[in-house]
Design an enzyme around this catalytic site. Structure first.
Site, PDB file in Angstrom:
ATOM      1  N   GLU A  34      12.914  26.274 -39.282  1.00  0.00           N
ATOM      2  CA  GLU A  34      12.699  26.751 -37.911  1.00  0.00           C
ATOM      3  C   GLU A  34      11.313  26.415 -37.357  1.00  0.00           C
ATOM      4  O   GLU A  34      11.022  26.731 -36.203  1.00  0.00           O
ATOM      5  CB  GLU A  34      12.923  28.268 -37.865  1.00  0.00           C
ATOM      6  CG  GLU A  34      14.383  28.632 -38.101  1.00  0.00           C
ATOM      7  CD  GLU A  34      14.595  30.101 -38.402  1.00  0.00           C
ATOM      8  OE1 GLU A  34      13.648  30.751 -38.888  1.00  0.00           O
ATOM      9  OE2 GLU A  34      15.714  30.603 -38.152  1.00  0.00           O
TER      10      GLU A  34
ATOM     11  N   TRP B  47      23.569  33.445 -41.275  1.00  0.00           N
ATOM     12  CA  TRP B  47      24.232  32.505 -42.187  1.00  0.00           C
ATOM     13  C   TRP B  47      23.942  32.834 -43.641  1.00  0.00           C
ATOM     14  O   TRP B  47      24.614  32.331 -44.533  1.00  0.00           O
ATOM     15  CB  TRP B  47      23.823  31.072 -41.861  1.00  0.00           C
ATOM     16  CG  TRP B  47      22.369  30.743 -42.130  1.00  0.00           C
ATOM     17  CD1 TRP B  47      21.282  31.493 -41.787  1.00  0.00           C
ATOM     18  CD2 TRP B  47      21.848  29.592 -42.803  1.00  0.00           C
ATOM     19  NE1 TRP B  47      20.120  30.874 -42.184  1.00  0.00           N
ATOM     20  CE2 TRP B  47      20.441  29.703 -42.811  1.00  0.00           C
ATOM     21  CE3 TRP B  47      22.437  28.477 -43.383  1.00  0.00           C
ATOM     22  CZ2 TRP B  47      19.604  28.741 -43.391  1.00  0.00           C
ATOM     23  CZ3 TRP B  47      21.601  27.507 -43.953  1.00  0.00           C
ATOM     24  CH2 TRP B  47      20.209  27.650 -43.947  1.00  0.00           C
ATOM     25  N   ASP B  48      22.964  33.674 -43.878  1.00  0.00           N
ATOM     26  CA  ASP B  48      22.626  34.119 -45.226  1.00  0.00           C
ATOM     27  C   ASP B  48      23.870  34.508 -46.011  1.00  0.00           C
ATOM     28  O   ASP B  48      24.021  34.181 -47.185  1.00  0.00           O
ATOM     29  CB  ASP B  48      21.713  35.352 -45.151  1.00  0.00           C
ATOM     30  CG  ASP B  48      20.422  35.118 -44.379  1.00  0.00           C
ATOM     31  OD1 ASP B  48      20.457  34.349 -43.403  1.00  0.00           O
ATOM     32  OD2 ASP B  48      19.395  35.717 -44.737  1.00  0.00           O
TER      33      ASP B  48
ATOM     34  N   LYS C 277       9.330  25.040 -42.974  1.00  0.00           N
ATOM     35  CA  LYS C 277       9.391  26.461 -43.307  1.00  0.00           C
ATOM     36  C   LYS C 277      10.184  26.698 -44.589  1.00  0.00           C
ATOM     37  O   LYS C 277       9.822  27.526 -45.411  1.00  0.00           O
ATOM     38  CB  LYS C 277      10.064  27.219 -42.153  1.00  0.00           C
ATOM     39  CG  LYS C 277      10.116  28.724 -42.359  1.00  0.00           C
ATOM     40  CD  LYS C 277      10.795  29.418 -41.179  1.00  0.00           C
ATOM     41  CE  LYS C 277      10.909  30.916 -41.406  1.00  0.00           C
ATOM     42  NZ  LYS C 277      11.806  31.562 -40.438  1.00  0.00           N
ATOM     43  N   GLN C 278      11.280  25.990 -44.723  1.00  0.00           N
ATOM     44  CA  GLN C 278      12.167  26.262 -45.846  1.00  0.00           C
ATOM     45  C   GLN C 278      13.004  25.046 -46.130  1.00  0.00           C
ATOM     46  O   GLN C 278      13.037  24.097 -45.350  1.00  0.00           O
ATOM     47  CB  GLN C 278      13.068  27.441 -45.513  1.00  0.00           C
ATOM     48  CG  GLN C 278      14.026  27.171 -44.363  1.00  0.00           C
ATOM     49  CD  GLN C 278      14.729  28.436 -43.896  1.00  0.00           C
ATOM     50  OE1 GLN C 278      14.196  29.188 -43.110  1.00  0.00           O
ATOM     51  NE2 GLN C 278      15.911  28.658 -44.394  1.00  0.00           N
TER      52      GLN C 278
END
Lengths: 769, 769
Positions: free
Chosen positions: A473, A331-332, A587-588
């Site tokens: 994640e 998806w980046d 995580k993000q």
């Protein structure tokens, strides 16, 4: 100077990986790592061709590393001159981003005190995508001779190879070729090496020895009177059976043609094209050379790796810098890279989007595999859209066992990310054909997938999205991930919009599509689900949006304290029982990314509350994370943070601070999403530009030391130049407008004149003066 | 001989834990471990009182171990005689199951060669639940003297103690007492110790020294002329503030009364009651002394631990053998123990069921805690129904970190297990009052819980049960666990049955209940969900019922190969990333248990296919597992397996082969569910008896060497004696029938006469001759 990225340090082994990434050259078809000519697989030399993958046995599918046609080794007195093992007096290695050329200059001192300097320049021709061109010069400080070995090194670095079942070498008209066949799909691959000498110093064919073993082919020749200097040229062509039926012949012809045209002429045509590119997209930041260089570097990386003129390839997470991350498209691309291309090279953005149309069948098969209908896109997509993602993606450091991860099965937001990207592109370009050329079919199939995925709770009288993994994640298999639900709602919205829009404007196409897909019943279902889908962000608790059901009751621990619990520096914080899984450490960016993607739907207070809540809880274990924090920081007036996270994003491949290894697995490589995220953070964040269709909202949040930013900006088929200072926004059409556009700043909206410059003064708080 | 369980080995430390369990005595109120009188906390002496719990700090709540009033230590020449540390010539330790008396006889040899024999007998009075009675005799082979120290040892073994905030000692009329107060709820607890001497050998009060420290109180006296022998008696009373307002006084009075009545008389009244019990429930197995003893032993254990005359306590998973498993009541009671009591002591079964009514509010609170309505029963229930189960129940052997487990949150089948038990009791007894006395309210609230839990899939047009943990705890958080869905469907069925049944037969009660609970809307919901609930067993793939969604695509590995992957013998196979989680290896019967619980709903072929599929995949990591495999094995004609798994179940506390430790945590104790499961395997399995309401189906599958089984059997308020041989079933009412009953065997049905004996001959294949 701003265009040069130069390393002057004498090379140490630990620099090799970093410089291999940082000094990469590429033309979107060939990616060639920033290694030296005498390097071999131990130093991770790599020639990656976009879209070519192979799989051996049970190992995962990955890009093929081609035989290295850029190999040159100079021997003095029988000893190879090598920047790593020889005595080096001086060494510089650089790229010129303006022309995408890699230069190296190394002075060696031999055991008898002779100083020999080698210089090389190489570029991946933007005019001829199969071609890598190199100029190689040698000079000594006294009269002496060396033996040069150059050719094609077929003993390549592989993560999960070897990918060639057989390699055969051949020579024709002085052109060396290696021909090989990939293991899985038997695709022929040819690398040819043609050399030419400068007028001053010729080597006749009789003076050349050709040596070949089973996997490589080299040319040896001796050069005397080295104090006078010696230069030769290499033209390396790379042709595969993917796009050519006679790759050997084509490859040889390419070499011959290049040789005839000559290095300087090839360089001139290449350079002209790169300069055109830069004119279209270069941003000038006055007052901050560091930011200027970092942003330019990010842009350079994106330009070097984006495929040219094809809808059948996209940009892998690590670009074309190696086999890392399986060369897979995540998806980046849609979320973090597409905005740059949309506003700089809309045609390229369109190609990238349509790559997803050509992999739609893979997404349909994946949906069926999991018992759903519609399109469930691959988490890790390669050439066919089959998911390359494995079920066990991480190794437990304590037991050395593979850990089950739910990237492939549960990160269902991927399909919505793709639909979102189509919508953003449409909004920014007004390109109606994107729908009829594949976009509508994709959106319908993604909406259908989600319609087949949702559950209804009679208790709560709402539809919910259960058992998913969001961008964070570290928390797998959660219910009602705010990001995922919001994205899915958006897919439903586009789907419903399209059904009305196409029915009106492309009725024949629409009718045909709906009939072909038998989409009518699903459209009814989507219309029923959409207004009743639970959105965790619609009624947040005290303004904090819970990332998923139950998130707020997880352990509230500081990141520092969590990391202090680590028993092994490399232990993974997610999966089965990773340290973060039972805590609020993420995580993000997840909620914060959602706040950015749907900026206009959230209040300032919601943004600030959630940014402040989630920022200290974010580990930034993904290179995608920093950019979202920068974007929202800019919107909520935290310009210092916006700048800090922008720089973190923009310099990741310059500093090499990204993770290089997970366990023993090399995962380095260029961070294309960070490169795209840097552009987003600068333009959408600090410059505060937001495309709302025919209106472009500009609410700048420039760092104090940025005196001015000037950028070209494509929108709705119009090309603008936008200049932003601390008290003025200036917008000027570069070519006369063919569509009405307006600029909004604060609460005010200003129509843009077809040719004239619009100047909007404003005070520091973004309100017009 | 069949009634005796005797250990003759000289004690070694590793025997202590095992014999503590195996030779436990209890009267359902007091459980007293099978340790010796001179033992202390190092040997896990324990006096557990049913229903008394305490919690200290952040540690978990557990039963309180009372001060040990059974302490006696004989000193010869200043040295304590201890079966573990002294020289022992002979030692036997046994229980007589018929009278529930514990006997020990140990001959010590002192350093000067004197042989001293101590004998003791003790029992927990079935007539007087607070009382433990002991006879203690000493004799030597020459004229010598010893010092006897006896009294109350307050320095007790605790897992998560200490549970007493203060202990005070007192003496009144020669009665020693320790009074203490529990930490959490400040409940007073008193243990008193009264002694008496035999006629032949008296010790005057002047000859007795009383010693006390902060936590214990002892009585010392010297005995001479030991060659003539010496006997004294201890009467230990245990009274708590839970059921007495003046526990010290009551305790002293109990001691005084006992003393006056004397050991022999107390023993006689106790014995008479135990013999009555055995007459009601003892099963005779002819031809297999091992099975006879094991089944009797299982029955003994159940009788020793089942609470008497109270609806406010139930049977913990480890009985009253210690603080293990928090003294918590699991589904073990309803599914594995209740059948024995239903058919032997229906009133006790009724009490056990109504314990759940008195903890219904706790279940309601738990449902609300998780965002549901209705009753979500505690996975680990104690006195109030609050869930004692922790979220982190296992320690990772590799990192020593607590592992998140989903026993508490996701094992939602518990509420359906309880509803099921009410139904089974009702079917077997015909007791209509069980509904009006609490059963209906429980079933409605459980059905309401599930109605608030289900999700509807518009795609699959069915209701599903998502994100649960079934009996197989190695696979947590699965979707559509076959067992769970089937159980929930059953709860819905009972709920709907009751709404019709009660409306007809108890309309006032029904109306009041439905109004009080505001149950009308939920009843509609249940009626809508019930027929549309997905049952994974309704369309199995090739007859194999998948344990949950996706189970069949997990790694198919043999148990042996899986266990070979272990890096640490104690590693837990479940939780986050345990070895079994990604494989088909299961902890315990899950589908097979379901096949048993709903035996009449599955075909023979389905049973055999699933038994054969799941049996090799089952690790039997739970003591609940073997019994289900025995039961279905009997039904599918695998009598060898049925016998093997029956014996495994019946002997678990005799062999001590069950897991004793998890990490450093002692989890030993009696396995009440196995004890009950042994009865089920014998009666429902091998004897093939199944209660279908007014009809009792009998389809025997006796092992070849069992010549005859005779058992008393309560059903529908009638008491029968059933005798089974290999070619004949005989059923005789013990008291004249007051309700019509019939017996079915194979396809035939035989009415039972009010008094006469019914004899049904049959051939080996269960069909009538």
């Amino acid at each position: 100077m701003d265009w040069n990225i130069t390393e002057t340090n004498l090379l140490a082994p630990h620099d090799i990986d970093r410089q291999g990434i940082k000094l990469l050259i590429g033309n979107g078809y060939i990616g060639y790592r920033g290694t030296l000519e005498e390097f071999t697989k131990g130093q991770k030399t790599a020639t990656i061709v976009s879209g070519l993958y192979d799989k051996v046995g049970d190992q995962w599918r990955e890009p093929v590393n081609l035989p290295n046609g850029g190999f040159v080794q100079v021997f003095y007195d029988g000893v190879g001159l090598n920047a790593l093992s020889s005595k080096v007096i001086a060494h510089t290695q650089s790229i010129d981003m303006l022309t995408a050329i890699h230069t190296r200059r190394t002075t060696f001192e031999t055991s008898d005190g002779t100083q020999i300097t080698v210089c090389s320049r190489r570029f991946a021709s933007l005019a001829r995508q199969n071609l890598l061109c190199m100029e190689y010069s040698i000079i000594a400080n006294r009269d002496c001779s060396v033996l040069v070995q150059e050719g094609i090194d077929g003993d390549v670095w592989d993560i999960n190879g070897p990918h060639f079942d057989k390699i055969t070498s051949s020579v024709k008209d002085g052109i060396l070729s290696l021909e090989a066949i990939t293991h899985e799909k038997l695709i022929p691959v040819v690398v040819s090496d043609t050399i030419a000498f400068s007028e001053q110093n010729k080597v006749t064919s009789e003076e050349v020895d050709i040596l070949t073993d089973q996997i490589s082919i080299f040319r040896n020749f001796r050069i005397s009177h080295l104090n006078k200097g010696f230069t030769f040229y290499k033209f390396i062509s790379h042709v595969t059976g993917m796009d050519d039926s006679a790759p050997l012949e084509t490859s040889q012809n390419l070499g011959q043609g290049a040789c005839k045209q000559g290095f300087d002429s090839l360089f001139a045509e290449h350079t002209a094209l790169w300069k055109q590119r830069w004119e279209t997209c270069d941003i000038q930041i006055d007052g901050d050379p560091i930011a200027q260089q970092a942003l330019r570097f990010s842009t350079y990386q994106l330009l070097a790796i984006v495929p040219l003129n094809t809808e059948h390839a996209s940009i892998p997470a690590r670009g074309i810098s190696g086999q890392m991350y399986k060369g897979a498209i995540f998806w980046d691309t849609e979320i973090f890279m597409l905005p740059f291309f949309t506003h700089a090279f809309p045609q390229i953005a369109r190609n990238l989007l349509l790559y997803r149309y050509h992999t739609l069948d893979g997404a349909r098969r994946k949906a069926r595999e999991y018992g759903f209908r519609g399109a469930f896109y691959a988490w890790e997509s390669q050439d066919t859209g089959v998911d390359a993602c494995t079920l066990f993606s991480v190794t437990d450091v304590f037991t050395n066992r593979p850990l089950r991860t739910y990237f492939r099965d549960k990160q269902i937001h991927i399909s919505a990310d793709i639909s979102f990207a189509f919508w953003q592109y449409y909004l920014a370009t007004g390109d109606e054909t994107i729908w009829t050329d594949g976009g509508a079919e994709i959106v319908f199939e993604c909406a259908r997938f989600y319609a087949s995925y949702v559950y209804y709770s009679p208790e709560k009288r709402r539809y919910e999205i259960l058992d998913v993994t969001g961008p964070d994640e570290y928390h797998e298999r959660v219910h009602n991930n705010a990001f995922t639900n919001r994205m899915i709602a958006h897919t439903f919205d586009i789907c419903l919009f399209l059904s009305t829009h196409l029915q009106k404007f492309s009725p024949d196409f629409y009718e045909h599509l709906v009939n072909t897909l038998n989409f009518e019943p699903d459209l009814d279902l989507v219309a029923e689900i959409a207004p009743n889908l639970f959105l965790p962000d619609s009624a947040p608790t005290g303004n904090i949006i819970p990332q998923f059901d139950g998130y707020l009751s997880l352990e509230n621990i500081s990141l520092k304290d969590l990391l202090a619990r680590k028993l092994n520096p490399n232990e993974y914080l997610g999966a089965g029982s990773g340290l973060a899984t039972t805590t609020q450490i993420i995580k993000q960016s997840d909620v914060v990314l959602m706040l950015y993607l749907f900026s206009d739907q959230y209040l300032f207070d919601t943004k600030i509350a959630n940014w402040e809540f989630y920022e200290p809880r974010t580990e930034h274990g993904s290179s995608l994370s920093a950019c979202s924090y920068s974007l929202i920081a800019a919107q909520i007036g935290k310009v210092d943070y916006a700048y800090k996270y922008f720089l973190k994003t923009a310099t990741i491949d310059m500093t090499g601070e990204g993770k290089q290894y997970v366990g023993t697995l090399y995962i380095g490589g260029t961070h294309a999403a960070s490169n795209g995220g840097a552009w987003m953070a600068a333009i959408f964040g600090l410059c505060g530009i937001q495309c709302l269709g025919e209106t472009i909202s500009i609410n700048p949040h420039l760092p104090e030391h940025w005196s001015q930013v000037t950028l070209p900006f494509w929108v709705r088929g119009q090309k603008l130049r936008i200049t932003i200072t601390h008290d003025q926004v200036t917008v000027k059409p570069i070519i006369p407008l063919t569509e009405l556009l307006s600029i909004s700043l604060g609460e005010a909206v200003y129509p843009l004149h077809s040719t004239g410059e619009l100047v909007i003064p404003f005070s520091g708080t973004n309100s017009p003066k």
